[in-house]
Motif scaffolding. Structure first.
Motif, PDB file in Angstrom:
ATOM      1  N   LEU A  71      37.209  27.126  50.065  1.00  0.00           N
ATOM      2  CA  LEU A  71      37.314  28.560  50.278  1.00  0.00           C
ATOM      3  C   LEU A  71      38.548  28.845  51.135  1.00  0.00           C
ATOM      4  O   LEU A  71      38.657  28.341  52.256  1.00  0.00           O
ATOM      5  CB  LEU A  71      36.059  29.108  50.971  1.00  0.00           C
ATOM      6  CG  LEU A  71      34.828  29.355  50.078  1.00  0.00           C
ATOM      7  CD1 LEU A  71      34.256  28.037  49.563  1.00  0.00           C
ATOM      8  CD2 LEU A  71      33.767  30.119  50.831  1.00  0.00           C
ATOM      9  N   LYS A  97      36.657  37.943  51.653  1.00  0.00           N
ATOM     10  CA  LYS A  97      35.718  38.542  50.713  1.00  0.00           C
ATOM     11  C   LYS A  97      34.270  38.322  51.158  1.00  0.00           C
ATOM     12  O   LYS A  97      33.411  39.202  51.008  1.00  0.00           O
ATOM     13  CB  LYS A  97      35.945  37.943  49.323  1.00  0.00           C
ATOM     14  CG  LYS A  97      35.121  38.597  48.223  1.00  0.00           C
ATOM     15  CD  LYS A  97      35.469  37.997  46.867  1.00  0.00           C
ATOM     16  CE  LYS A  97      34.635  38.634  45.759  1.00  0.00           C
ATOM     17  NZ  LYS A  97      34.965  38.050  44.420  1.00  0.00           N
ATOM     18  N   ASP A 129      38.990  34.128  50.091  1.00  0.00           N
ATOM     19  CA  ASP A 129      37.552  33.915  49.892  1.00  0.00           C
ATOM     20  C   ASP A 129      36.777  34.236  51.165  1.00  0.00           C
ATOM     21  O   ASP A 129      35.704  34.865  51.121  1.00  0.00           O
ATOM     22  CB  ASP A 129      37.284  32.458  49.495  1.00  0.00           C
ATOM     23  CG  ASP A 129      37.926  32.091  48.167  1.00  0.00           C
ATOM     24  OD1 ASP A 129      37.907  32.925  47.251  1.00  0.00           O
ATOM     25  OD2 ASP A 129      38.459  30.962  48.069  1.00  0.00           O
TER      26      ASP A 129
END
Length: 495
Positions: A219, A226, A223
């Motif tokens: 990640l 998010k 990521d």
């Protein structure tokens, strides 16, 4: 180095060096007595001269002992009665130190008759083997001149017929654990300009390519943003090296079996950020990723042993640097759990990457979550470098880890995680502050993490004192707590 166990009379073994133990006062154990009988009392006569007192770790080298097929015989003192774990390790170190200086490529150890307090055959042999293998470790990747390669390539441990199966199992486990420890030490000892979050991500990917049971997810900043991992992102935002949350999924058990989760702090270099650390000794802050390194090392051992267990390994990796983009004292961030944190000290950054990672771990519905972190200098003040600090929210899990630490001679000590300490984390502006003041720093750090682990059985290992040795010629990563963690997982496979 290859380690084997076999059943044979010591005087009949063809080997470059046969190692025998001699108790204090020149007393011969059953194996040494067998050699003494074959040599027509040569050992007894030599010991009567007083050349070896038999104290733990003392050595005496003999050549061409009559009646013995070994080229040379190394006598090693084993003290009085049963040995402690520490004395047993010292005996192993003394033995290895002498063997490495000899010309032979192999050696045979006749230690089966030595007693170690509280240990049966398996535990005694595993501890010996781990000590011998760990003692061979070298980190020379960046040295122009390498040390001369040791000629010692094989060690054979003599065992009675009834003990042979336990000895072989112990050696198998020891070699896997030593492999994991060496991997952990290598990662820890790497310089921070090499070992940064992206480098650790590449190491994880490399493991995934060579093991079909392993799935790897990386990640990145997008990521994490998010997800809403605001605390994690806050730590890395002052660095040119982007943060990474690395997830490794090992499927060794059945598909419907809930995994165990290991969460490692991976701060690849910690300046303290805006709350800058003193310059003296700051080079050792490359070891602030040893929690993540130990998780990878444990996974390496699990892969080597092909344990029938499901495991999720989460590495919270970032670099904590001061810059115009860095987090400031007084900033408030929103964590993945939705709780807000007032950052009073940017040098308390490990708990910020861990809190979001602990929340992330919940999605895998783990049977238990253990986080491992070089979290607080206060832990070194409290416990020194001998044992790791341990806290958690589940008594059964705590007892399992304490037991595993005893079995592996990689001990932890439980600290109280009482509600009274939680009050030190009160903030007038956010749900929680990231530090609790000068008192009980290790405990308040555990209290902070506990607020993000309420939905799981969770334990926290503070390895600030045990993950590396500071200063001097012996400076370097230790590989702990790979033995403790691997032992814990081995025991879960039996359950």
């Amino acid at each position: 180095m290859q380690l084997l166990a076999k059943h044979a009379r010591p005087e009949t073994v063809k080997t470059a060096t046969l190692v025998l133990s001699i108790a204090e006062g020149g007393k011969l154990g059953s194996l040494a007595a067998s050699v003494d009988q074959a040599s027509a009392g040569a050992l007894s006569r030599l010991l009567k001269r007083g050349d070896l007192a038999g104290k733990p770790g003392q050595t005496l080298l003999l050549h061409d002992l009559p009646g013995c097929k070994a080229e040379r015989v190394l006598l090693v003192g084993s003290g009085k009665g049963e040995l402690s774990d520490r004395q047993w390790r010292k005996l192993a170190s003394a033995t290895l130190g002498t063997l490495k200086s000899l010309a032979g490529s192999d050696a045979t150890l006749a230690f089966d008759d030595i007693k170690v307090k509280g240990r049966q055959v398996y535990g005694k042999v595993r501890l010996l083997a781990e000590s011998l293998l760990d003692g061979r470790y070298l980190f020379e990747q960046f040295k122009s001149e390498k040390a001369a390669a040791s000629k010692l390539k094989k060690l054979t441990l003599l065992s009675s017929a009834e003990h042979l199966a336990d000895s072989q199992r112990a050696l198998q486990h020891a070699q896997a654990i030593a492999l994991g420890m060496a991997y952990t030490r290598d990662l820890g000892n790497l310089p921070p300009n090499v070992c940064h979050p992206s480098y650790l991500a590449e190491q994880a990917k490399a493991l995934g390519k060579t093991h079909k049971q392993l799935k790897v997810e990386i990640l990145d900043e997008k990521d994490l943003k998010k997800l809403g991992a605001g605390a994690f992102l806050a730590v890395g935002q002052g660095s040119a090296q982007p943060p990474r949350l690395i997830a490794l999924h090992y499927q060794g058990g059945s598909k419907d079996e809930r995994p165990y989760a290991l969460v490692g702090k991976g701060i690849t270099f910690d300046t303290g950020g805006i709350s800058l650390k003193p310059g003296l000794g700051m080079d050792e802050m490359k070891y602030d990723m040893c929690g993540a390194a130990s998780v990878l090392g444990t996974l390496k051992a699990v892969l080597e042993l092909q344990l029938p267990i499901n495991l999720v390994c989460l590495l919270a990796c970032a670099e904590n640097m001061p810059s115009g983009h860095a987090t400031r004292p007084g900033d408030i961030v929103t964590t993945l759990s939705g709780q807000t944190v007032e950052i009073l000290n940017t040098d308390a950054e490990g708990r910020l990457v861990l809190c979001d990672t602990l929340t992330y771990a919940e999605r895998f519905k783990p049977q238990a979550v253990i986080d491992i972190a070089t979290l607080t200098g206060a832990c070194i003040v409290a416990l020194g470098s001998q044992v790791s600090g341990l806290m958690g929210n589940n008594d059964t899990l705590i007892k399992q880890l304490l037991k595993a630490g005893e079995a592996a001679d990689d001990r932890a000590w439980q600290l109280p995680l009482l509600d009274e300490y939680q009050e030190q984390l009160d903030s007038p502006f956010a749900d929680i502050a990231n530090i609790g003041g000068p008192k009980a720093g290790t405990i308040t750090a555990g209290c902070f993490l506990s607020r993000f682990a309420k939905n799981v059985h969770w334990a926290h290992l503070d390895i600030a004192g045990t993950a590396w040795i500071s200063g001097g010629k012996d400076k370097g990563a230790t590989g702990r707590p790979v033995p403790l963690l691997t032992q814990y997982l081995l025991e879960r496979c039996k359950a």
